[in-house]
Design an enzyme around this catalytic site. Structure first.
Site, PDB file in Angstrom:
ATOM      1  N   HIS A 184       0.834  -1.208   0.000  1.00 23.10           N
ATOM      2  CA  HIS A 184       0.000   0.000   0.000  1.00 23.10           C
ATOM      3  C   HIS A 184       0.868   1.258   0.000  1.00 23.10           C
ATOM      4  O   HIS A 184       1.289   1.732   1.049  1.00 23.10           O
ATOM      5  CB  HIS A 184      -0.901  -0.035   1.237  1.00 23.10           C
ATOM      6  CG  HIS A 184      -1.970   0.996   1.243  1.00 23.10           C
ATOM      7  ND1 HIS A 184      -3.112   0.903   1.992  1.00 23.10           N
ATOM      8  CD2 HIS A 184      -2.086   2.182   0.588  1.00 23.10           C
ATOM      9  CE1 HIS A 184      -3.874   1.953   1.809  1.00 23.10           C
ATOM     10  NE2 HIS A 184      -3.265   2.760   0.953  1.00 23.10           N
TER      11      HIS A 184
ATOM     12  N   HIS B 118       1.518   5.244  -2.149  1.00 15.59           N
ATOM     13  CA  HIS B 118       1.064   6.251  -3.107  1.00 15.59           C
ATOM     14  C   HIS B 118       2.289   7.011  -3.596  1.00 15.59           C
ATOM     15  O   HIS B 118       2.787   7.884  -2.890  1.00 15.59           O
ATOM     16  CB  HIS B 118       0.093   7.241  -2.444  1.00 15.59           C
ATOM     17  CG  HIS B 118      -1.145   6.602  -1.890  1.00 15.59           C
ATOM     18  ND1 HIS B 118      -2.337   6.573  -2.588  1.00 15.59           N
ATOM     19  CD2 HIS B 118      -1.381   5.962  -0.724  1.00 15.59           C
ATOM     20  CE1 HIS B 118      -3.253   5.944  -1.851  1.00 15.59           C
ATOM     21  NE2 HIS B 118      -2.700   5.564  -0.726  1.00 15.59           N
TER      22      HIS B 118
ATOM     23  N   ASN C 213      -4.879   6.472  -7.234  1.00 16.67           N
ATOM     24  CA  ASN C 213      -5.366   7.864  -7.186  1.00 16.67           C
ATOM     25  C   ASN C 213      -4.287   8.854  -7.620  1.00 16.67           C
ATOM     26  O   ASN C 213      -3.891   9.735  -6.882  1.00 16.67           O
ATOM     27  CB  ASN C 213      -5.933   8.205  -5.810  1.00 16.67           C
ATOM     28  CG  ASN C 213      -4.971   7.929  -4.676  1.00 16.67           C
ATOM     29  OD1 ASN C 213      -4.045   7.148  -4.816  1.00 16.67           O
ATOM     30  ND2 ASN C 213      -5.175   8.592  -3.556  1.00 16.67           N
TER      31      ASN C 213
ATOM     32  N   ASP D 142       0.894   2.660   3.738  1.00 18.14           N
ATOM     33  CA  ASP D 142       0.057   3.721   3.171  1.00 18.14           C
ATOM     34  C   ASP D 142       0.930   4.971   2.969  1.00 18.14           C
ATOM     35  O   ASP D 142       0.499   6.099   3.256  1.00 18.14           O
ATOM     36  CB  ASP D 142      -1.160   4.010   4.056  1.00 18.14           C
ATOM     37  CG  ASP D 142      -2.209   4.862   3.342  1.00 18.14           C
ATOM     38  OD1 ASP D 142      -2.024   5.138   2.134  1.00 18.14           O
ATOM     39  OD2 ASP D 142      -3.196   5.253   3.986  1.00 18.14           O
TER      40      ASP D 142
ATOM     41  N   HIS E  36       3.111  14.285   0.917  1.00 14.34           N
ATOM     42  CA  HIS E  36       2.612  15.601   0.516  1.00 14.34           C
ATOM     43  C   HIS E  36       3.730  16.601   0.784  1.00 14.34           C
ATOM     44  O   HIS E  36       4.555  16.367   1.673  1.00 14.34           O
ATOM     45  CB  HIS E  36       1.403  16.011   1.360  1.00 14.34           C
ATOM     46  CG  HIS E  36       0.168  15.220   1.104  1.00 14.34           C
ATOM     47  ND1 HIS E  36      -0.596  15.388  -0.041  1.00 14.34           N
ATOM     48  CD2 HIS E  36      -0.444  14.259   1.831  1.00 14.34           C
ATOM     49  CE1 HIS E  36      -1.632  14.559   0.014  1.00 14.34           C
ATOM     50  NE2 HIS E  36      -1.559  13.862   1.129  1.00 14.34           N
TER      51      HIS E  36
HETATM   52 ZN    ZN Z   1      -3.811   4.742   0.879  1.00 11.39          ZN
END
Ligand code: ZN
Length: 448
Positions: free
Chosen positions: A63, A65, A97, A312, A316
């Protein structure tokens, strides 16, 4: 003839045991696993004295990003796969995403091609489900797509699936593992209204767990479990964050379950008490909750309710983290420090060293039926990490490899240090440096 590397004088943690021994890497693969201080069966080209360090299978993070394509001001495949290498993570599964979203076959293929060019470690990608793209699910190549990501609750990049008919179709027709983000939107919306009335338009981040509440998690996870039971779908619930959701899960070996669950480092390490010190740096969705929730999640690592530990990893820029519970972006980078954090929790007695390897290396390989990885076994790909205890070092801006350049762990001193990482037999990370000539491989899934 393939190059043969003899790594000896190490503690091998693998398959539920820890023993002193040695490993021979031949080309891309593990050729020999030896017990005690012995010699390899055939001569080797190179010898590495591990000096008592621990040799583990490389971490498989299901998981992450990486924000690539489209959000590459935050992170990209190159920067984050370098951070992975430095953290002992040899394979990752990246979420859809991005911009564009990975919700078409073309977008999926584009990501695969890009990763082949840029990724320092092994890679795979989720396909994103939407309210309208369910007809595509039957065309997914199950040997190359790790799973379908379903947002039953919106987060960064709105991919919310909120139509009951679409949810039912996805659960009935996916035919592949569904990784679900479970948070109920109607509960969150009510909480936002209430919190705004009480605390103003952008409440302090300490109210984040009131907005993204335990009730929001439970209601959505309960629906996902119900749909999976009704349809027989293969459900994997991402980032379980509350004690109450654990009541939905079975304490059993993952082979016996069609509903499995993941816990993430942030929820296992931090608690609500840490907002005072770390503020929005630890704002993520689902929110970090109470000390009691954290204790329950930690216990669930040992009783079989939680199958996998992931990050996860969701970078940012710091400027995106400005504001409070509503304005600040949700998510934090964690990939580079996931293994050393869990080894620290093992030192504290939360789980054993073999549990860490089971939940971060072995279980992801079995849960996704990954071909030839996740264990230190002859004939398996040599994805390995050498970690040393009693080697204190501090996280600071200079040693963070994620593109965003910050970490909630800044200032923290770890006892364990990742010394070397091998990907497909290649030393991708050694002595503080990433080998930028190294490229990972696409994960393959043995599914029928
Ligand atoms: Zn996530």
């Amino acid at each position: 003839m393939n190059h043969r590397l003899f790594i000896h004088n190490v503690h091998i943690v693998n398959d539920g045991e820890c023993f002193e021994g040695a490993v021979v890497i031949e080309g891309e693969q593990v050729a020999e696993v030896l017990r005690g201080e012995t010699s390899p069966a055939r001569p080797c080209d190179e010898t590495l004295d591990g000096q008592g360090a621990y040799l583990l299978p490389g971490v498989i993070d299901d998981h992450v990003h990486f924000r690539d394509p489209g959000l590459t001001q935050k992170a990209d495949m190159e920067s984050e796969s370098r951070a992975a290498a430095a953290g002992g993570v040899t394979s990752y599964m990246d979420m859809p995403n991005t911009v564009p979203q990975t919700t078409t076959l073309e977008a999926f293929e584009a990501k695969m091609a890009d990763a082949a060019r840029k990724s320092r470690v092994n890679y795979s990608f989720y396909f994103g489900a939407t309210n309208t793209n369910t007809p595509l699910l039957k065309d997914l190549d199950k040997s190359r797509v790790c799973g379908v990501k379903l947002f039953m609750g919106s987060s960064t990049g709105n991919m919310l699936v909120d139509r009951m008919d679409a949810l039912r179709t996805i659960f009935s027709e996916a035919g592949i593992l569904i990784a679900a983000h479970c948070e109920d939107q109607s509960v969150i919306a009510e909480n936002i209204k209430r919190c705004k009335a009480l605390y103003g338009d952008d409440p302090d981040v300490s109210h984040h767990p009131e907005i993204r509440s335990a009730e929001a998690c439970y209601r959505s996870s309960e629906l996902a479990v119900r749909l999976a039971r009704e349809t027989g779908a293969r459900l994997h619930i991402a980032h379980i964050s509350t004690a109450r959701e654990l009541t939905l899960l079975e304490a059993a070996p993952l082979e016996n379950k069609h509903i499995t669950a993941e816990a993430c480092i942030a929820h296992l390490y931090f608690s609500q008490d840490d907002y005072a010190k770390l503020g929005t740096c630890i704002k993520c969705n689902p929110a970090i909750k109470t000390v009691a929730d954290r204790a329950a999640l930690r216990y669930a690592l040992t009783d079989g309710k939680i199958d996998i530990i992931a990050t996860d990893h969701a970078p940012h820029l710091l400027k995106d983290k400005e504001g409070g519970a509503l304005k600040a972006a949700s998510g934090m980078p964690m990939l580079q420090f996931s293994l050393v954090t869990m080894l620290e929790l093992a030192d504290e007695g939360v789980l054993s060293l073999t549990d860490v390897v089971e939940k971060m290396c072995h279980a992801p390989a079995r849960l996704f039926s990954i071909e030839g990885r996740g264990y230190i076994r002859p004939g398996y790909q040599a994805d390995l990490v050498l970690v040393r205890p009693d080697c204190p070092w501090q996280v600071c801006k200079e040693n963070i490899l994620s593109k965003c350049g910050w970490s909630p762990m800044e200032g923290h001193t770890y006892r364990w240090k990742v010394e070397r990482t091998f990907v497909n037999g290649h030393p991708v990370y050694a002595e503080g440096k990433v080998d930028d000539t190294c490229r990972g491989q696409a994960l393959k899934f043995n599914r029928n």
